[in-house]
Motif scaffolding. Structure first.
Motif, PDB file in Angstrom:
ATOM      1  N   HIS A  10     -10.951 -10.891  50.304  1.00  0.00           N
ATOM      2  CA  HIS A  10     -12.021 -11.223  51.155  1.00  0.00           C
ATOM      3  C   HIS A  10     -13.542 -11.237  50.213  1.00  0.00           C
ATOM      4  CE1 HIS A  10     -15.334 -10.520  53.929  1.00  0.00           C
ATOM      5  NE2 HIS A  10     -14.824 -11.542  54.327  1.00  0.00           N
ATOM      6  N   ASP A  11     -14.251 -12.245  50.442  1.00  0.00           N
ATOM      7  CA  ASP A  11     -15.495 -12.228  49.710  1.00  0.00           C
ATOM      8  C   ASP A  11     -16.452 -12.243  50.623  1.00  0.00           C
ATOM      9  OD1 ASP A  11     -17.731 -12.607  48.263  1.00  0.00           O
ATOM     10  OD2 ASP A  11     -17.452 -14.733  47.361  1.00  0.00           O
ATOM     11  N   PRO A  12     -17.236 -10.990  50.735  1.00  0.00           N
ATOM     12  CA  PRO A  12     -18.071 -10.834  51.962  1.00  0.00           C
ATOM     13  C   PRO A  12     -19.523 -12.029  51.692  1.00  0.00           C
ATOM     14  CG  PRO A  12     -17.513  -8.801  50.779  1.00  0.00           C
ATOM     15  CD  PRO A  12     -16.992  -9.777  49.795  1.00  0.00           C
ATOM     16  N   ALA A  13     -19.621 -12.578  50.654  1.00  0.00           N
ATOM     17  CA  ALA A  13     -20.732 -13.541  50.424  1.00  0.00           C
ATOM     18  C   ALA A  13     -20.074 -14.907  51.065  1.00  0.00           C
ATOM     19  CB  ALA A  13     -21.053 -13.492  49.168  1.00  0.00           C
ATOM     20  N   ALA A  14     -18.859 -14.949  51.123  1.00  0.00           N
ATOM     21  CA  ALA A  14     -18.326 -16.473  51.626  1.00  0.00           C
ATOM     22  C   ALA A  14     -18.467 -16.595  53.061  1.00  0.00           C
ATOM     23  CB  ALA A  14     -16.890 -16.617  50.948  1.00  0.00           C
ATOM     24  N   THR A  15     -18.336 -17.813  53.407  1.00  0.00           N
ATOM     25  CA  THR A  15     -18.164 -18.361  54.875  1.00  0.00           C
ATOM     26  C   THR A  15     -16.986 -18.707  54.983  1.00  0.00           C
ATOM     27  OG1 THR A  15     -20.816 -18.700  55.023  1.00  0.00           O
ATOM     28  CG2 THR A  15     -19.217 -19.517  56.788  1.00  0.00           C
ATOM     29  N   TYR A  16     -16.541 -18.266  56.017  1.00  0.00           N
ATOM     30  CA  TYR A  16     -14.948 -18.650  56.442  1.00  0.00           C
ATOM     31  C   TYR A  16     -14.751 -19.074  57.717  1.00  0.00           C
ATOM     32  CZ  TYR A  16     -13.691 -15.633  52.493  1.00  0.00           C
ATOM     33  OH  TYR A  16     -13.611 -14.870  51.300  1.00  0.00           O
ATOM     34  N   PRO A  17     -13.851 -20.342  57.729  1.00  0.00           N
ATOM     35  CA  PRO A  17     -13.817 -21.110  59.097  1.00  0.00           C
ATOM     36  C   PRO A  17     -13.225 -19.908  60.264  1.00  0.00           C
ATOM     37  CG  PRO A  17     -12.115 -21.913  57.667  1.00  0.00           C
ATOM     38  CD  PRO A  17     -12.985 -21.165  56.780  1.00  0.00           C
ATOM     39  N   TRP A  18     -12.564 -18.985  59.802  1.00  0.00           N
ATOM     40  CA  TRP A  18     -11.925 -18.025  60.732  1.00  0.00           C
ATOM     41  C   TRP A  18     -12.638 -16.920  61.258  1.00  0.00           C
ATOM     42  CZ3 TRP A  18     -12.166 -13.331  58.606  1.00  0.00           C
ATOM     43  CH2 TRP A  18     -12.197 -13.213  57.135  1.00  0.00           C
ATOM     44  N   GLN A  19     -13.989 -16.774  60.825  1.00  0.00           N
ATOM     45  CA  GLN A  19     -14.883 -15.768  61.080  1.00  0.00           C
ATOM     46  C   GLN A  19     -15.594 -15.969  62.319  1.00  0.00           C
ATOM     47  OE1 GLN A  19     -16.784 -13.950  57.955  1.00  0.00           O
ATOM     48  NE2 GLN A  19     -18.078 -12.696  59.032  1.00  0.00           N
TER      49      GLN A  19
ATOM     50  N   VAL B 173      -9.941  -8.384  58.665  1.00  0.00           N
ATOM     51  CA  VAL B 173      -9.787  -9.813  58.513  1.00  0.00           C
ATOM     52  C   VAL B 173      -8.479 -10.295  59.486  1.00  0.00           C
ATOM     53  CG1 VAL B 173      -8.809 -11.282  56.850  1.00  0.00           C
ATOM     54  CG2 VAL B 173     -10.289  -9.559  56.140  1.00  0.00           C
ATOM     55  N   HIS B 174      -7.626  -9.541  59.615  1.00  0.00           N
ATOM     56  CA  HIS B 174      -6.635  -9.844  60.625  1.00  0.00           C
ATOM     57  C   HIS B 174      -7.058  -9.934  62.096  1.00  0.00           C
ATOM     58  CE1 HIS B 174      -4.049  -8.508  57.278  1.00  0.00           C
ATOM     59  NE2 HIS B 174      -2.842  -9.103  58.007  1.00  0.00           N
ATOM     60  N   ILE B 175      -7.954  -8.966  62.599  1.00  0.00           N
ATOM     61  CA  ILE B 175      -8.364  -9.127  63.844  1.00  0.00           C
ATOM     62  C   ILE B 175      -9.290 -10.394  64.081  1.00  0.00           C
ATOM     63  CG2 ILE B 175      -9.689  -7.888  65.499  1.00  0.00           C
ATOM     64  CD1 ILE B 175      -8.884  -5.392  64.280  1.00  0.00           C
ATOM     65  N   GLN B 176     -10.075 -10.552  62.930  1.00  0.00           N
ATOM     66  CA  GLN B 176     -10.844 -11.931  63.291  1.00  0.00           C
ATOM     67  C   GLN B 176     -10.302 -13.147  63.275  1.00  0.00           C
ATOM     68  OE1 GLN B 176     -14.468 -12.571  63.107  1.00  0.00           O
ATOM     69  NE2 GLN B 176     -15.509 -10.934  61.992  1.00  0.00           N
ATOM     70  N   LYS B 177      -9.041 -13.167  62.352  1.00  0.00           N
ATOM     71  CA  LYS B 177      -8.106 -14.323  62.222  1.00  0.00           C
ATOM     72  C   LYS B 177      -7.571 -14.357  63.507  1.00  0.00           C
ATOM     73  CE  LYS B 177      -7.469 -15.315  57.495  1.00  0.00           C
ATOM     74  NZ  LYS B 177      -6.337 -15.757  56.576  1.00  0.00           N
ATOM     75  N   ALA B 178      -7.068 -13.432  64.159  1.00  0.00           N
ATOM     76  CA  ALA B 178      -6.449 -13.645  65.523  1.00  0.00           C
ATOM     77  C   ALA B 178      -7.350 -14.154  66.452  1.00  0.00           C
ATOM     78  CB  ALA B 178      -5.773 -12.014  66.008  1.00  0.00           C
TER      79      ALA B 178
END
Length: 300
Positions: free
Chosen positions: A15-24, A128-133
């Motif tokens: 996981h890259d803390p500086a990146a933007t993810y669609p699942w966040q 990460v798992h919790i955010q994706k859930a």
């Protein structure tokens, strides 16, 4: 010499803390803990949080007047960890009132992950798992309103959880993204680039969240009317919080294929049970919320 780790596609699992993810789903995550004694377990639980979270978070710890060195240990940790906030109660006010305090202290937005001070996360990247859930819930419902509990493995061994059905939440690859995790629904070596991050989140639906290790959007936690309710069983407020969320029609469940944790103080010792029974009797005659709860039950 080439680093052999490159052969295992490490970028897929980072996981890259500086990146933007669609699942966040949530920009802010608050991990909250109510502590009372059990220094070794508390330290182990906190170390696991920092070791396995995998994403930035704020930590709120409310200490209920510990007497065995926990408070000093927490003071030292709070001084060393800029993301940790510690509140020390001058006396042990019990779990119900402690949960009220935590409810009122957490921010009004974002995600709240609550765990007792004897819960140790065993899985890496559990945030990460919790955010994706919650992202999977959002895709299915249009909003991430749910209460999700982690698998506490030694709670399962004793039957302290149940699921009426298993809900399968599909997340297409283009709505997902790195890192790959336990929700992965394809083989990383066989799936094409367009399916590499396809996921399936399995939620064991339940009307009762137990094991003192759960997560929900902050507004759902802040809506629990602890003042109007009182725990009737040794061990906490599981039933009353679950009953409240159930009355709102909020789905609840366990992440069947998500991160796992361990309850360090289970099964309870006879000494701990006797202590809880004594505290329950004492508060039965001194706790205003208990008296209000009795009055409401009498006039129903």
């Amino acid at each position: 010499m080439t680093d052999r780790r490159e052969e295992f596609n490490p970028a897929l699992f980072q996981h890259d803390p500086a990146a933007t993810y669609p699942w966040q789903v949530f920009d802010r995550v608050t991990i909250a803990m109510l502590s009372w004694n059990r220094q070794a377990m508390t330290e182990r639980a906190l170390q696991a949080i920092y070791r396995h979270a995998g994403m930035p978070f704020d930590l709120l710890v409310l200490d209920n007047a510990s007497t065995d060195g926990v408070a000093d240990m927490l003071e030292a940790m709070a001084a060393a960890q800029p993301n940790m906030r510690l509140h020390r109660n001058p006396e042990n006010v019990g779990q119900n009132r402690g949960m009220r305090q935590i409810r009122d202290m957490v921010p009004a937005d974002g995600l709240v992950v609550y765990l007792d001070n004897d819960i140790e996360f065993l899985s890496s990247n559990f945030l990460v798992h919790i955010q994706k859930a919650f992202h999977a819930v959002r895709l299915a419902k249009g909003r991430p309103d749910a209460v999700l509990s982690m698998r506490v493995i030694n709670g399962e061994e004793h039957g302290f959880r149940h699921a009426s059905d298993v809900l399968r939440l599909h997340v297409p690859s283009d709505r997902s993204g790195a890192p790959r995790c336990s929700f992965a629904a394809t083989n990383k070596d066989k799936a094409g680039p367009d399916r590499q991050f396809e996921e399936q989140v399995l939620v064991g639906l339940s009307d009762f969240i137990i094991n003192q290790c759960w997560a929900c959007p902050a507004p759902l936690f802040k809506s629990v009317p602890y003042e109007e309710l009182y725990p009737t069983y040794i061990g906490g407020d599981d039933a009353l919080a679950s009953a409240h969320w159930d009355s709102l029609g909020i789905p609840m469940g366990y992440l069947e294929n998500g991160p796992i944790a361990r309850h360090l103080d289970w099964p309870y010792t006879g000494e701990k049970i006797r202590l809880y029974e004594r505290l329950t009797r004492e508060r039965a005659v001194t706790d205003l919320s208990y008296l209000m709860w009795k009055v409401r039950r009498f006039f129903k």
